[in-house]
Design a protein around this motif. Structure first.
Motif, short mmCIF file in Angstrom:
data_model
loop_
_atom_site.label_atom_id
_atom_site.label_comp_id
_atom_site.label_asym_id
_atom_site.label_seq_id
_atom_site.Cartn_x
_atom_site.Cartn_y
_atom_site.Cartn_z
N VAL A 1 41.46 34.50 36.48
CA VAL A 1 42.28 35.41 37.28
C VAL A 1 42.39 36.74 36.56
N LEU A 2 42.14 37.82 37.28
CA LEU A 2 42.30 39.15 36.70
C LEU A 2 43.78 39.48 36.62
N GLN A 3 44.21 39.98 35.48
CA GLN A 3 45.59 40.41 35.34
C GLN A 3 45.77 41.86 35.78
N LEU B 1 37.62 57.99 37.19
CA LEU B 1 37.58 57.28 38.47
C LEU B 1 38.58 56.14 38.37
N ARG B 2 39.53 56.12 39.28
CA ARG B 2 40.52 55.04 39.31
C ARG B 2 40.34 54.26 40.59
N GLN B 3 40.29 52.96 40.45
CA GLN B 3 40.19 52.11 41.63
C GLN B 3 41.34 51.11 41.55
N ALA B 4 42.27 51.23 42.43
CA ALA B 4 43.42 50.32 42.44
C ALA B 4 43.25 49.28 43.52
N GLU B 5 43.53 48.05 43.18
CA GLU B 5 43.51 46.97 44.15
C GLU B 5 44.96 46.67 44.49
N GLU B 6 45.28 46.69 45.75
CA GLU B 6 46.65 46.39 46.16
C GLU B 6 46.69 45.20 47.08
#
Length: 136
Positions: A89-91, A131-136
């Motif tokens: 699992v990614l934290q 580059l920012r990639q946010a997962e929501e």
């Protein structure tokens, strides 16, 4: 089933086909044919069909893991203990990549790959781009 009284267009699909279109079309972006077939229903209906299916698969995956653990505990399986401790699992849900950004006039040949030196005509933009990639 859906229907448009103005255009007289009607369509019907079961939830499984809608769910698969959401998974393989909207999420994976691979199956354009499924998306075409489900287009009259739209993204919302595809998602509504997929949500319970995904939840069902998750519950079954947990059940399977518990079954494998039980088989391991009673000696029916001889798996290495570390397979039960390995993180899966990614934290973090925010990734940052710092890089250099270049621009060139249209038609300027691009480098063959990321290790090839930048050729003539390419101008670095000032500073570093993040580059920012946010997962929501």
């Amino acid at each position: 089933m859906i229907g448009n009284a103005v255009t007289s267009q009607a369509a019907d699909l079961d939830d499984q086909r809608l769910a698969m279109a959401w998974i393989y079309g909207d999420v994976v972006h691979h199956d354009t044919e499924r998306l075409k077939e489900t287009d009259p229903f739209g993204l919302t209906e595809r998602f509504r069909a997929a949500a319970p299916l995904v939840a069902w698969v998750m519950v079954r995956a947990i059940e399977l893991l518990n079954y494998v653990r039980a088989l391991q505990e009673c000696g029916a399986l001889e798996l290495q203990p570390e397979v039960f401790d390995q993180e899966v699992v990614l934290q973090a849900t925010l990734w940052e990549h710092t890089g250099r950004v270049y621009s060139a006039p249209v038609g300027t040949p691009a480098p063959v790959d990321a290790l090839t030196p930048i050729g003539e005509g390419w101008t670095p933009l000032s500073g570093n781009a993040v580059l920012r990639q946010a997962e929501e």
